[in-house]
Design a protein around this motif. Structure first.
Motif, PDB file in Angstrom:
ATOM      1  N   THR A  18      44.821 -17.200  -2.992  1.00  0.00           N
ATOM      2  CA  THR A  18      43.509 -17.086  -2.338  1.00  0.00           C
ATOM      3  C   THR A  18      42.974 -15.656  -2.330  1.00  0.00           C
ATOM      4  OG1 THR A  18      44.551 -16.915  -0.162  1.00  0.00           O
ATOM      5  CG2 THR A  18      43.844 -19.100  -0.862  1.00  0.00           C
ATOM      6  N   ILE A  19      43.831 -14.677  -2.054  1.00  0.00           N
ATOM      7  CA  ILE A  19      43.312 -13.309  -1.974  1.00  0.00           C
ATOM      8  C   ILE A  19      43.588 -12.492  -3.240  1.00  0.00           C
ATOM      9  CG2 ILE A  19      43.421 -13.280   0.526  1.00  0.00           C
ATOM     10  CD1 ILE A  19      45.816 -11.417   0.333  1.00  0.00           C
ATOM     11  N   GLY A  20      44.397 -13.019  -4.127  1.00  0.00           N
ATOM     12  CA  GLY A  20      44.703 -12.317  -5.375  1.00  0.00           C
ATOM     13  C   GLY A  20      43.471 -11.920  -6.168  1.00  0.00           C
ATOM     14  N   PRO A  21      42.538 -12.853  -6.408  1.00  0.00           N
ATOM     15  CA  PRO A  21      41.327 -12.487  -7.156  1.00  0.00           C
ATOM     16  C   PRO A  21      40.468 -11.432  -6.450  1.00  0.00           C
ATOM     17  CG  PRO A  21      41.616 -14.856  -7.166  1.00  0.00           C
ATOM     18  CD  PRO A  21      42.632 -14.297  -6.202  1.00  0.00           C
ATOM     19  N   MET A  22      40.408 -11.479  -5.120  1.00  0.00           N
ATOM     20  CA  MET A  22      39.640 -10.470  -4.380  1.00  0.00           C
ATOM     21  C   MET A  22      40.275  -9.093  -4.524  1.00  0.00           C
ATOM     22  SD  MET A  22      38.412 -12.304  -0.861  1.00  0.00           S
ATOM     23  CE  MET A  22      39.976 -13.066  -0.447  1.00  0.00           C
ATOM     24  N   ILE A  23      41.583  -9.034  -4.421  1.00  0.00           N
ATOM     25  CA  ILE A  23      42.304  -7.768  -4.560  1.00  0.00           C
ATOM     26  C   ILE A  23      42.145  -7.231  -5.981  1.00  0.00           C
ATOM     27  CG2 ILE A  23      44.585  -6.703  -4.552  1.00  0.00           C
ATOM     28  CD1 ILE A  23      45.297  -8.700  -2.278  1.00  0.00           C
TER      29      ILE A  23
END
Length: 100
Positions: A18-23
């Protein structure tokens, strides 16, 4: 099988999915910004060493003396040190150097 572990980065919590692409997006943006700043510093500091064209001070059509490889390397190192100092001052404000 890949196990999803909970993550928390800069106040955002979730799984790597879930947060991998944002990071990844934020890291890519930070990389672009750092590259832009480093290129500007190189242009202002080390860029002067690469020019062998004419100077208004030397007179029209008079070539400048080419800098030695050593002088170019010193200018490049100076530009890199300025970049690192700027990054440290920006992201680690208040960090004091210890004298050895």
């Amino acid at each position: 099988p890949h196990q999803l572990l909970p993550l928390s980065v800069v106040g955002i919590s979730g799984t790597s999915t879930t947060i991998g692409p944002m990071i990844a997006s934020k890291l890519q943006y930070a990389s672009y910004q750092a590259t832009f700043v480093l290129r500007r510093i190189f242009a202002s500091v080390a860029g002067k060493c690469y020019h062998t064209t004419t100077s208004s001070d030397a007179g029209e059509g008079v070539p400048l003396k080419r800098k030695s490889d050593f002088e170019i390397e010193i200018a490049e190192a100076t530009a890199l040190l300025q970049f690192l100092q700027l990054a440290r001052d920006t992201y680690l404000p208040g960090l004091e150097e210890e004298d050895s």
